[in-house]
Design an enzyme around this catalytic site. Sequence first.
Site, PDB file in Angstrom:
ATOM      1  N   LYS A  48       6.845  43.535  16.438  1.00 46.08           N
ATOM      2  CA  LYS A  48       7.056  42.093  16.330  1.00 46.08           C
ATOM      3  C   LYS A  48       8.551  41.772  16.425  1.00 46.08           C
ATOM      4  O   LYS A  48       8.950  40.813  17.097  1.00 46.08           O
ATOM      5  CB  LYS A  48       6.465  41.580  15.009  1.00 46.08           C
ATOM      6  CG  LYS A  48       4.938  41.608  15.014  1.00 46.08           C
ATOM      7  CD  LYS A  48       4.307  41.375  13.654  1.00 46.08           C
ATOM      8  CE  LYS A  48       2.785  41.551  13.755  1.00 46.08           C
ATOM      9  NZ  LYS A  48       2.068  41.412  12.484  1.00 46.08           N
ATOM     10  N   GLN A  92       3.217  40.923   6.202  1.00 44.80           N
ATOM     11  CA  GLN A  92       2.379  41.926   6.856  1.00 44.80           C
ATOM     12  C   GLN A  92       1.345  42.472   5.881  1.00 44.80           C
ATOM     13  O   GLN A  92       1.666  42.849   4.758  1.00 44.80           O
ATOM     14  CB  GLN A  92       3.285  43.061   7.380  1.00 44.80           C
ATOM     15  CG  GLN A  92       2.572  44.116   8.187  1.00 44.80           C
ATOM     16  CD  GLN A  92       2.073  43.620   9.541  1.00 44.80           C
ATOM     17  OE1 GLN A  92       2.578  42.636  10.090  1.00 44.80           O
ATOM     18  NE2 GLN A  92       1.090  44.294  10.085  1.00 44.80           N
ATOM     19  N   ASP A 115       1.046  33.288  11.208  1.00 39.75           N
ATOM     20  CA  ASP A 115      -0.156  34.124  11.359  1.00 39.75           C
ATOM     21  C   ASP A 115      -1.404  33.254  11.540  1.00 39.75           C
ATOM     22  O   ASP A 115      -2.450  33.751  11.970  1.00 39.75           O
ATOM     23  CB  ASP A 115      -0.370  34.980  10.100  1.00 39.75           C
ATOM     24  CG  ASP A 115       0.129  36.407  10.264  1.00 39.75           C
ATOM     25  OD1 ASP A 115      -0.002  36.946  11.369  1.00 39.75           O
ATOM     26  OD2 ASP A 115       0.628  36.970   9.263  1.00 39.75           O
TER      27      ASP A 115
END
Length: 275
Positions: A48, A92, A115
Amino acid sequence: DGKKIAADLLSQIKHDITLREDDGIRRPCLAVLLIGDNPASEVYVRNKKIACEKVGIKSISVDLKDDVSEEEVLTIVNKLNNDPEVDGILVQSPLPDQVNEDLVIDAISPNKDVDGFHPLNIGLLAIKKPRLRSCTPYGVIKMLKTLNVNLSGMRATVVGASNHVGRPMALELLLENCTVTICNSKTIDLKDKVGQAELLVVAAGIQNIVEGDWIRKGAIVIDIGINRVDGQVVGEVEFSVAKEKAAFISPVPGGVGPMTVATLMENTLIAQKLS
Ligand code: GUN
């Protein structure tokens, strides 16, 4: 070819960010929280951050120890929520046991929830008003759009009903006017449901759950599975057999994975535009 589609998307995003910079708008900024030292999470987070660099998004790393308290994580999220220089916040997963994932997701400001996991963003998708959309399902839609097939009315089966993938995937397909069947671990006639699908999306978390000869001839098959077996990454569809029946099939690796990362970049830019 998710790598190719994602690369095209990343160059569009880069171009958009460059144009905005020419107009005096600062680069978007993504804060990434990584807790502990889960090797898979470390790889995802690294990918990412590499994508951020490629497109001109600033990334801020917040690396926390495995024994961090839930309160501390919530305090950090709150600080990032209130920081006008931060556009997107990503925590995460998986999280250590002492940190409740639902609480952390709820704490992220919905307009910084890149997200697309926050209940508000899932709810907006459910009522056909998507704002920040879950990266993997939306990445799959972007992938499907490159095929130039008419999704409307198509019989779609989603195998897997998780909060992060299966459920928002089904909502995305509903938004495209597909006729959606959602299977879960209790589904009795999985083989039949798979066989009916003109479009099959598999995100069950079980390696090789879908046998290749179950696939309907000419179907579009999207494999979202990421399972590690003997150091190799494998999906959830028996690829070697399925590819002979499918019109289009996404491989693992090199299929949906890069689309998730590219969509996260797009979401970060959208989050900046929302702020
Ligand atoms: N863990 C595995 N995939 C993801 C993802 O897309 N987002 C977050 N936050 N955690 C993950």
